[in-house]
Design a protein around this motif. Structure first.
Motif, PDB file in Angstrom:
ATOM      1  N   ALA A  15       0.824  -1.207   0.000  1.00 42.11           N
ATOM      2  CA  ALA A  15       0.000   0.000   0.000  1.00 42.11           C
ATOM      3  C   ALA A  15       0.854   1.250   0.000  1.00 42.11           C
ATOM      4  N   ASN A  16       2.153   1.127   0.345  1.00 42.95           N
ATOM      5  CA  ASN A  16       3.039   2.281   0.381  1.00 42.95           C
ATOM      6  C   ASN A  16       3.797   2.476  -0.910  1.00 42.95           C
ATOM      7  N   GLU A  17       3.395   1.773  -1.974  1.00 48.19           N
ATOM      8  CA  GLU A  17       4.114   1.869  -3.243  1.00 48.19           C
ATOM      9  C   GLU A  17       4.129   3.297  -3.748  1.00 48.19           C
ATOM     10  N   THR A  18       5.310   3.731  -4.173  1.00 44.00           N
ATOM     11  CA  THR A  18       5.428   5.083  -4.711  1.00 44.00           C
ATOM     12  C   THR A  18       5.686   5.038  -6.187  1.00 44.00           C
ATOM     13  N   SER A  19       6.905   4.633  -6.598  1.00 40.11           N
ATOM     14  CA  SER A  19       7.210   4.574  -8.025  1.00 40.11           C
ATOM     15  C   SER A  19       8.445   3.752  -8.246  1.00 40.11           C
ATOM     16  N   THR A  26      14.063  10.741 -20.145  1.00 39.93           N
ATOM     17  CA  THR A  26      12.807  10.508 -20.826  1.00 39.93           C
ATOM     18  C   THR A  26      12.168  11.830 -21.170  1.00 39.93           C
ATOM     19  N   PRO A  27      11.294  11.869 -22.185  1.00 37.00           N
ATOM     20  CA  PRO A  27      10.664  13.117 -22.577  1.00 37.00           C
ATOM     21  C   PRO A  27       9.849  13.692 -21.434  1.00 37.00           C
ATOM     22  N   SER A  28       9.848  15.035 -21.280  1.00 38.03           N
ATOM     23  CA  SER A  28       9.105  15.690 -20.214  1.00 38.03           C
ATOM     24  C   SER A  28       7.865  16.342 -20.776  1.00 38.03           C
ATOM     25  N   GLY A  29       6.896  16.659 -19.877  1.00 39.68           N
ATOM     26  CA  GLY A  29       5.674  17.290 -20.330  1.00 39.68           C
ATOM     27  C   GLY A  29       4.677  16.253 -20.811  1.00 39.68           C
ATOM     28  N   ILE A  30       3.433  16.694 -20.980  1.00 38.77           N
ATOM     29  CA  ILE A  30       2.387  15.800 -21.451  1.00 38.77           C
ATOM     30  C   ILE A  30       2.390  15.764 -22.974  1.00 38.77           C
ATOM     31  N   VAL A  44      11.030   3.701 -23.039  1.00 45.38           N
ATOM     32  CA  VAL A  44      10.682   5.111 -22.851  1.00 45.38           C
ATOM     33  C   VAL A  44       9.207   5.245 -22.475  1.00 45.38           C
ATOM     34  N   LEU A  45       8.350   4.499 -23.166  1.00 46.36           N
ATOM     35  CA  LEU A  45       6.926   4.548 -22.861  1.00 46.36           C
ATOM     36  C   LEU A  45       6.639   4.030 -21.459  1.00 46.36           C
ATOM     37  N   ASN A  46       7.347   2.987 -21.043  1.00 48.38           N
ATOM     38  CA  ASN A  46       7.170   2.461 -19.693  1.00 48.38           C
ATOM     39  C   ASN A  46       7.556   3.502 -18.641  1.00 48.38           C
ATOM     40  N   LYS A  47       8.638   4.230 -18.916  1.00 44.68           N
ATOM     41  CA  LYS A  47       9.078   5.266 -17.972  1.00 44.68           C
ATOM     42  C   LYS A  47       8.063   6.402 -17.905  1.00 44.68           C
ATOM     43  N   LEU A  48       7.528   6.766 -19.068  1.00 46.13           N
ATOM     44  CA  LEU A  48       6.511   7.809 -19.096  1.00 46.13           C
ATOM     45  C   LEU A  48       5.260   7.379 -18.323  1.00 46.13           C
ATOM     46  N   LEU A  49       4.901   6.104 -18.465  1.00 48.95           N
ATOM     47  CA  LEU A  49       3.726   5.586 -17.776  1.00 48.95           C
ATOM     48  C   LEU A  49       3.929   5.611 -16.265  1.00 48.95           C
ATOM     49  N   ASP A  50       5.133   5.287 -15.821  1.00 53.84           N
ATOM     50  CA  ASP A  50       5.418   5.291 -14.390  1.00 53.84           C
ATOM     51  C   ASP A  50       5.367   6.700 -13.811  1.00 53.84           C
ATOM     52  N   LYS A  51       5.740   7.709 -14.625  1.00 54.87           N
ATOM     53  CA  LYS A  51       5.794   9.082 -14.146  1.00 54.87           C
ATOM     54  C   LYS A  51       4.457   9.805 -14.255  1.00 54.87           C
ATOM     55  N   ALA A  52       3.596   9.340 -15.147  1.00 53.98           N
ATOM     56  CA  ALA A  52       2.338  10.040 -15.409  1.00 53.98           C
ATOM     57  C   ALA A  52       1.379   9.944 -14.225  1.00 53.98           C
ATOM     58  N   VAL A  53       0.689  11.034 -13.948  1.00 54.94           N
ATOM     59  CA  VAL A  53      -0.305  11.059 -12.871  1.00 54.94           C
ATOM     60  C   VAL A  53      -1.694  11.389 -13.393  1.00 54.94           C
ATOM     61  N   ASP A  54      -1.757  12.028 -14.553  1.00 57.71           N
ATOM     62  CA  ASP A  54      -3.046  12.381 -15.144  1.00 57.71           C
ATOM     63  C   ASP A  54      -3.692  11.144 -15.778  1.00 57.71           C
ATOM     64  N   PHE A  55      -4.986  10.929 -15.515  1.00 57.61           N
ATOM     65  CA  PHE A  55      -5.681   9.735 -16.000  1.00 57.61           C
ATOM     66  C   PHE A  55      -5.651   9.649 -17.525  1.00 57.61           C
ATOM     67  N   ASP A  56      -6.001  10.742 -18.210  1.00 55.81           N
ATOM     68  CA  ASP A  56      -6.032  10.717 -19.674  1.00 55.81           C
ATOM     69  C   ASP A  56      -4.647  10.491 -20.264  1.00 55.81           C
ATOM     70  N   ARG A  58      -2.181   8.775 -18.828  1.00 52.02           N
ATOM     71  CA  ARG A  58      -1.855   7.371 -18.642  1.00 52.02           C
ATOM     72  C   ARG A  58      -2.598   6.497 -19.651  1.00 52.02           C
ATOM     73  N   ARG A  59      -3.849   6.851 -19.934  1.00 51.88           N
ATOM     74  CA  ARG A  59      -4.635   6.089 -20.906  1.00 51.88           C
ATOM     75  C   ARG A  59      -3.986   6.157 -22.292  1.00 51.88           C
ATOM     76  N   MET A  60      -3.519   7.352 -22.696  1.00 50.28           N
ATOM     77  CA  MET A  60      -2.885   7.505 -24.009  1.00 50.28           C
ATOM     78  C   MET A  60      -1.556   6.746 -24.068  1.00 50.28           C
ATOM     79  N   ILE A  61      -0.798   6.766 -22.966  1.00 50.25           N
ATOM     80  CA  ILE A  61       0.495   6.075 -22.948  1.00 50.25           C
ATOM     81  C   ILE A  61       0.283   4.565 -23.032  1.00 50.25           C
ATOM     82  N   ARG A  62      -0.710   4.048 -22.282  1.00 53.41           N
ATOM     83  CA  ARG A  62      -0.989   2.607 -22.345  1.00 53.41           C
ATOM     84  C   ARG A  62      -1.420   2.190 -23.747  1.00 53.41           C
TER      85      ARG A  62
END
Length: 231
Positions: A15-19, A26-30, A44-56, A58-62
């Motif tokens: 439950a304490n998982e962070t990242s 990796t590329p910055s910004g949305i 690169v996509l995996n790293k972006l997915l791990d860093k993303a916090v916005d739902f939309d 994360r959906r686009m990266i997946r």
């Protein structure tokens, strides 16, 4: 450090998982869907997915990651078509004799074991979510063809092998690839016997559960998974 169980065999810190470890190159910004689709490096996509916090986002990266894996699979299948037609003329290799059944040590029941088990299952599902052909619902049938093991290992070691060329019907190859890669790169001992897995339609959930706990612990020790607490 990423969340891991410290009660029972591995504890209950999921439950304490962070990242995960996030390299800075990796590329910055949305990015929009067109920019994401232009990225052909799944790491690169995996790293972006791990860093993303916005739902939309994360959906686009997946979606981009799934499309990339699918393109790689199609490309590999086309490349292998000529080779496959040739190898069919050479006949198939005989299957090796299967080893006797091997029984796993029973998992000691703790008051919160069910909770820890579910958190570990949720962690596996989250890490393998972008991978085609993987749908983890339990610690038994979901792992029977070896693809789930390969996807989980590949998530942390994407350069170790080409996931897109894996064949769900090649169970032995999948098991051996996942376990040998985890042992070589994560120092995770091969607690599961490949021949035992091949003789069973569905693996013993206690064996799979124990192995995944050990793999997780090894990732934490390697610094590939971050948690707020040490085991």
């Amino acid at each position: 450090m990423e969340a891991g169980p410290d009660e029972g065999v591995a504890g209950a810190v999921f439950a304490n998982e962070t990242s995960e470890t996030n390299p800075s190159d990796t590329p910055s910004g949305i990015l929009n869907s067109q920019q994401l689709s232009a990225i052909e490096d799944e790491e690169v996509l995996n790293k972006l997915l791990d860093k993303a916090v916005d739902f939309d986002e994360r959906r686009m990266i997946r979606a981009a990651l799934r499309d990339l894996l699918k393109k790689k699979r199609v490309h590999s299948q086309l490349s292998a078509s000529t080779t496959n037609s040739f190898t069919k003329t050479t006949g198939s290799m005989a299957n090796p004799a299967m080893a006797p059944a091997h029984q796993c040590s029973p998992v000691v029941a703790e008051p919160n074991m069910k909770n820890v088990k579910q958190m570990l299952l949720d962690w596996c599902r989250a890490k393998t979510e972008p991978y085609e052909g993987v749908d983890i619902r339990n610690f038994s049938s979901s792992w029977s063809d070896g693809i789930a093991f390969c996807a989980l290992v590949h998530r942390f070691f994407p350069d170790a092998f080409e996931y897109s060329i894996l064949n769900p019907n090649a169970r032995k190859d999948n098991f051996e690839l996942a376990f040998s890669t985890a042992e070589r790169l994560a120092d995770c001992p091969p607690l599961l016997d490949v021949e035992d897995l091949l003789r069973m339609r569905e693996p013993d959930w206690k064996c799979v559960y124990t192995y995944i706990q050990e793999f997780y612990r090894c990732l934490v020790e390697k610094g590939l998974v971050k948690t707020k607490k040490k085991l």
